[in-house]
Design an enzyme around this catalytic site. Structure first.
Site, PDB file in Angstrom:
ATOM      1  N   PRO A  10       9.410  -0.155  -6.788  1.00 27.01           N
ATOM      2  CA  PRO A  10      10.857  -0.757  -6.482  1.00 27.01           C
ATOM      3  C   PRO A  10      11.146  -1.194  -5.140  1.00 27.01           C
ATOM      4  CG  PRO A  10      11.081   1.626  -6.717  1.00 27.01           C
ATOM      5  CD  PRO A  10       9.698   1.221  -7.251  1.00 27.01           C
ATOM      6  N   ASN A  11      11.641  -2.544  -5.135  1.00 25.54           N
ATOM      7  CA  ASN A  11      12.052  -3.174  -3.841  1.00 25.54           C
ATOM      8  C   ASN A  11      10.958  -3.734  -2.922  1.00 25.54           C
ATOM      9  OD1 ASN A  11      14.864  -2.470  -4.110  1.00 25.54           O
ATOM     10  ND2 ASN A  11      14.344  -0.490  -3.595  1.00 25.54           N
ATOM     11  N   ARG A  18      13.179  -8.540   4.665  1.00 27.76           N
ATOM     12  CA  ARG A  18      13.977  -7.581   5.480  1.00 27.76           C
ATOM     13  C   ARG A  18      12.995  -6.324   5.891  1.00 27.76           C
ATOM     14  NH1 ARG A  18      18.438  -6.725   1.281  1.00 27.76           N
ATOM     15  NH2 ARG A  18      19.340  -8.714   1.237  1.00 27.76           N
ATOM     16  N   TYR A  23       7.876  -2.994   7.845  1.00 25.46           N
ATOM     17  CA  TYR A  23       6.871  -3.639   6.680  1.00 25.46           C
ATOM     18  C   TYR A  23       6.170  -4.767   6.703  1.00 25.46           C
ATOM     19  CZ  TYR A  23       9.408   0.004   3.964  1.00 25.46           C
ATOM     20  OH  TYR A  23       9.998   1.096   3.532  1.00 25.46           O
ATOM     21  N   ASN A  79       1.546   1.248  -4.845  1.00 22.77           N
ATOM     22  CA  ASN A  79       2.425   1.439  -4.138  1.00 22.77           C
ATOM     23  C   ASN A  79       3.507   1.728  -5.015  1.00 22.77           C
ATOM     24  OD1 ASN A  79       4.300   1.715  -2.150  1.00 22.77           O
ATOM     25  ND2 ASN A  79       3.490  -0.027  -1.057  1.00 22.77           N
ATOM     26  N   ALA A  82       9.442   3.991  -3.465  1.00 17.08           N
ATOM     27  CA  ALA A  82      10.368   5.066  -3.576  1.00 17.08           C
ATOM     28  C   ALA A  82      10.161   6.350  -4.677  1.00 17.08           C
ATOM     29  CB  ALA A  82      11.847   4.695  -3.649  1.00 17.08           C
ATOM     30  N   HIS A  85       8.098   9.377  -4.076  1.00 16.28           N
ATOM     31  CA  HIS A  85       8.923  10.563  -3.792  1.00 16.28           C
ATOM     32  C   HIS A  85       9.725  11.366  -4.851  1.00 16.28           C
ATOM     33  CE1 HIS A  85       7.464   8.662  -0.179  1.00 16.28           C
ATOM     34  NE2 HIS A  85       8.246   7.793  -0.251  1.00 16.28           N
ATOM     35  N   ASP A  92       2.816  12.095 -14.302  1.00 11.30           N
ATOM     36  CA  ASP A  92       2.270  12.737 -15.666  1.00 11.30           C
ATOM     37  C   ASP A  92       1.427  11.425 -16.319  1.00 11.30           C
ATOM     38  OD1 ASP A  92       3.440  15.038 -15.360  1.00 11.30           O
ATOM     39  OD2 ASP A  92       5.328  14.708 -16.846  1.00 11.30           O
ATOM     40  N   GLU A 103      -3.605   5.755  -3.940  1.00  7.18           N
ATOM     41  CA  GLU A 103      -2.154   5.614  -3.609  1.00  7.18           C
ATOM     42  C   GLU A 103      -1.940   5.169  -2.336  1.00  7.18           C
ATOM     43  OE1 GLU A 103      -0.154   9.357  -3.273  1.00  7.18           O
ATOM     44  OE2 GLU A 103       1.326   8.579  -1.969  1.00  7.18           O
ATOM     45  N   HIS A 105       0.471   2.977   0.756  1.00  2.05           N
ATOM     46  CA  HIS A 105       1.614   2.901   1.439  1.00  2.05           C
ATOM     47  C   HIS A 105       1.554   1.668   2.583  1.00  2.05           C
ATOM     48  CE1 HIS A 105       3.635   5.656  -1.057  1.00  2.05           C
ATOM     49  NE2 HIS A 105       2.477   6.274  -0.914  1.00  2.05           N
ATOM     50  N   SER A 107       3.638   1.460   5.164  1.00  2.58           N
ATOM     51  CA  SER A 107       4.160   2.107   6.124  1.00  2.58           C
ATOM     52  C   SER A 107       3.407   3.589   6.499  1.00  2.58           C
ATOM     53  CB  SER A 107       5.716   2.212   6.355  1.00  2.58           C
ATOM     54  OG  SER A 107       5.883   3.153   5.317  1.00  2.58           O
ATOM     55  N   ARG A 112       7.865   9.006   9.160  1.00  2.00           N
ATOM     56  CA  ARG A 112       8.993   8.335   8.898  1.00  2.00           C
ATOM     57  C   ARG A 112      10.048   9.766   8.393  1.00  2.00           C
ATOM     58  NH1 ARG A 112       9.016   3.436   5.200  1.00  2.00           N
ATOM     59  NH2 ARG A 112      11.140   3.417   5.663  1.00  2.00           N
ATOM     60  N   ARG A 116      10.210  11.195   2.862  1.00  2.00           N
ATOM     61  CA  ARG A 116       9.014  10.385   2.538  1.00  2.00           C
ATOM     62  C   ARG A 116       7.673  11.137   2.619  1.00  2.00           C
ATOM     63  NH1 ARG A 116      11.410   5.299   2.128  1.00  2.00           N
ATOM     64  NH2 ARG A 116      13.073   5.026   3.730  1.00  2.00           N
TER      65      ARG A 116
END
Ligand code: CA2
Length: 147
Positions: A10-11, A18, A23, A79, A82, A85, A92, A103, A105, A107, A112, A116
């Site tokens: 998401p996002n 932004r 990022y 990635n 959110a 977390h 699962d 996995e 990320h 950042s 942070r 996170r």
């Protein structure tokens, strides 16, 4: 030719629009191009997607699992944003399908906010990368090409 699934949560569609201090200024389209180039260098096919919906991410892990069952999956580079977390459902799905997971990320999540610092995915991931900016996507593909 094996396939890499690069799945974004998401996002991440807002990447480059932004919070450039965290990022960077590359957009998700730039990241896709970078992944296409890394896959071409390494003889891999690419599935590159982004979703804002947890269930859709679960469905995509299942899809990657079917590719894995045919021996045609290099890895899932995820990635989960959110959902990293929060999501037992994605954990699962990874466990249930047995897909090899990297996995990722953009950042350094450990530097942070404390919320996170915990990832539901890390314990089941074969590798975890963070803090390398969007360049991490290309480096992740270089890595999974050796799996
Ligand atoms: O560092 C990462 O890649 C994250 O997975 C990004 C997630 C965050 O929740 C994770 O803790 C770490 C956030 C993705 C949202 O991306 C944005 C990009 C630009 C502007 C706003 C959000």
């Amino acid at each position: 030719m094996k396939t890499v699934y690069v799945l974004n949560g998401p996002n991440l569609n807002l990447l480059g629009m932004r919070e450039p201090a965290i990022y960077g200024s590359s957009t998700l389209a730039d990241v896709q191009k970078l992944c296409e180039e890394a896959c071409a260098r390494n003889g891999l096919a690419l599935v590159f997607r982004q979703t804002n919906h947890e269930g859709e991410m679960v469905d995509w892990v299942h899809e990657a699992g079917r590719v894995h069952a045919k021996g045609e999956l290099a890895a899932v580079v995820m990635n989960a944003a959110a959902y990293t977390h929060t999501s037992v459902a994605i954990l699962d799905a990874v466990k249930g399908t047995g897909v090899p997971l990297l996995e990722l990320h953009v950042s350094n999540v450990q530097a942070r906010e404390s919320f996170r610092h915990h990832s539901y995915l890390s314990a089941t991931a074969r590798a975890v990368m963070c803090g390398l900016g969007v360049a991490g996507y290309g480096l992740a593909i270089e890595a999974v090409a050796q799996w």
